[in-house]
Write an enzyme that holds these catalytic residues in place. Structure first.
Site, PDB file in Angstrom:
ATOM      1  N   LYS A 146       0.835  -1.208   0.000  1.00  0.00           N
ATOM      2  CA  LYS A 146       0.000   0.000   0.000  1.00  0.00           C
ATOM      3  C   LYS A 146       0.869   1.257   0.000  1.00  0.00           C
ATOM      4  O   LYS A 146       0.570   2.223  -0.710  1.00  0.00           O
ATOM      5  CB  LYS A 146      -0.920  -0.010   1.217  1.00  0.00           C
ATOM      6  CG  LYS A 146      -2.017  -1.070   1.157  1.00  0.00           C
ATOM      7  CD  LYS A 146      -2.792  -1.113   2.464  1.00  0.00           C
ATOM      8  CE  LYS A 146      -3.842  -2.219   2.457  1.00  0.00           C
ATOM      9  NZ  LYS A 146      -4.573  -2.306   3.758  1.00  0.00           N
ATOM     10  N   ALA A 201      -0.881   1.171   6.603  1.00  0.00           N
ATOM     11  CA  ALA A 201      -0.942   0.168   7.670  1.00  0.00           C
ATOM     12  C   ALA A 201      -1.912  -0.930   7.275  1.00  0.00           C
ATOM     13  O   ALA A 201      -2.768  -0.745   6.408  1.00  0.00           O
ATOM     14  CB  ALA A 201      -1.376   0.814   8.990  1.00  0.00           C
ATOM     15  N   ASP A 202      -1.755  -2.061   7.921  1.00  0.00           N
ATOM     16  CA  ASP A 202      -2.681  -3.168   7.688  1.00  0.00           C
ATOM     17  C   ASP A 202      -2.841  -3.954   8.981  1.00  0.00           C
ATOM     18  O   ASP A 202      -1.863  -4.155   9.714  1.00  0.00           O
ATOM     19  CB  ASP A 202      -2.179  -4.092   6.581  1.00  0.00           C
ATOM     20  CG  ASP A 202      -3.272  -5.018   6.089  1.00  0.00           C
ATOM     21  OD1 ASP A 202      -4.132  -4.566   5.320  1.00  0.00           O
ATOM     22  OD2 ASP A 202      -3.285  -6.196   6.490  1.00  0.00           O
ATOM     23  N   THR A 203      -4.065  -4.365   9.250  1.00  0.00           N
ATOM     24  CA  THR A 203      -4.376  -5.096  10.474  1.00  0.00           C
ATOM     25  C   THR A 203      -5.092  -6.390  10.144  1.00  0.00           C
ATOM     26  O   THR A 203      -5.971  -6.416   9.278  1.00  0.00           O
ATOM     27  CB  THR A 203      -5.288  -4.249  11.401  1.00  0.00           C
ATOM     28  OG1 THR A 203      -4.623  -3.026  11.719  1.00  0.00           O
ATOM     29  CG2 THR A 203      -5.613  -4.998  12.684  1.00  0.00           C
TER      30      THR A 203
END
Length: 205
Positions: A62, A84-86
């Protein structure tokens, strides 16, 4: 603090709120997430991909794509891009966002009375410089009744959340124990984010 801006490659209202909380100026750099028109990032896990590796790959991808867009638009290249990624990991498997309320109810029933891990990766990119951090937190749910699962799943709150719940929302009533970063569970671990920003010359304090 520095008045330098960053680009935020995220549609998440929670991440915007958290950046504002620590006084970071940002401009949105939104990526396409429309399945019908095509997404800029394929968020499908690779075969046998570990959750930690998955969120790192997603956040990095991303940030890279958003940085490319910044360059194409002739914007301020000295301003870094944050992405960010969760995801949620349960018994070694990745639990992403639910497709609908029924899917959300299935996820919540799976997590009921058990512990899971919430993993968030943060990536900051400026030109060819990429820095990443990962935050891992453990969360335990109390036993949930069928009615609680059904009502919460139907509320709409779980639909864009990894693991089908928002810890800062009504699902806070499900949580009996947290070990790790509360902001990381929300979607942006602030300690790790501040550390990355400092590396790019943006001081929080």
């Amino acid at each position: 603090m520095s008045d330098k801006r960053i680009y935020l490659a995220s549609r998440s209202p929670r991440r915007r709120e958290l950046l504002k909380q620590i006084g970071v100026n940002f401009e949105l750099m939104l990526l396409r997430e429309d399945a019908r028109r095509g997404s800029d990032v394929d968020e499908s896990p690779l075969p046998d991909e570990a959750a930690d590796a998955y969120v790192l790959r997603m956040a990095g991808n991303k940030a890279e794509i958003a940085a490319r867009v910044v360059g194409h638009r002739g914007l301020m290249l000295q301003n870094p891009v944050l992405a960010a990624d969760t995801t949620v990991e349960f018994e070694g498997g990745i639990i992403g966002k639910p497709a609908d309320a029924e899917h959300a109810a299935q996820m919540l029933s799976l997590l009921s009375g058990r512990e899971h891990r919430v993993i968030t990766a943060v990536a900051l990119r400026r030109r060819d410089q990429l820095e990443t951090r990962v935050s891992v937190s453990a969360v335990r749910f109390r036993e949930l009744s069928a009615a609680e699962v059904r009502i919460y799943a139907a509320s709409g709150e779980p639909l864009d959340k990894a693991g089908a719940y928002a810890i800062q929302g009504r699902a806070a009533a499900f949580v009996t124990r947290i070990e790790g970063s509360y902001s990381g569970i929300m979607g942006l671990p602030l300690a790790e984010t501040a550390e990355l920003l400092k590396k790019f010359g943006i001081e929080i304090f």
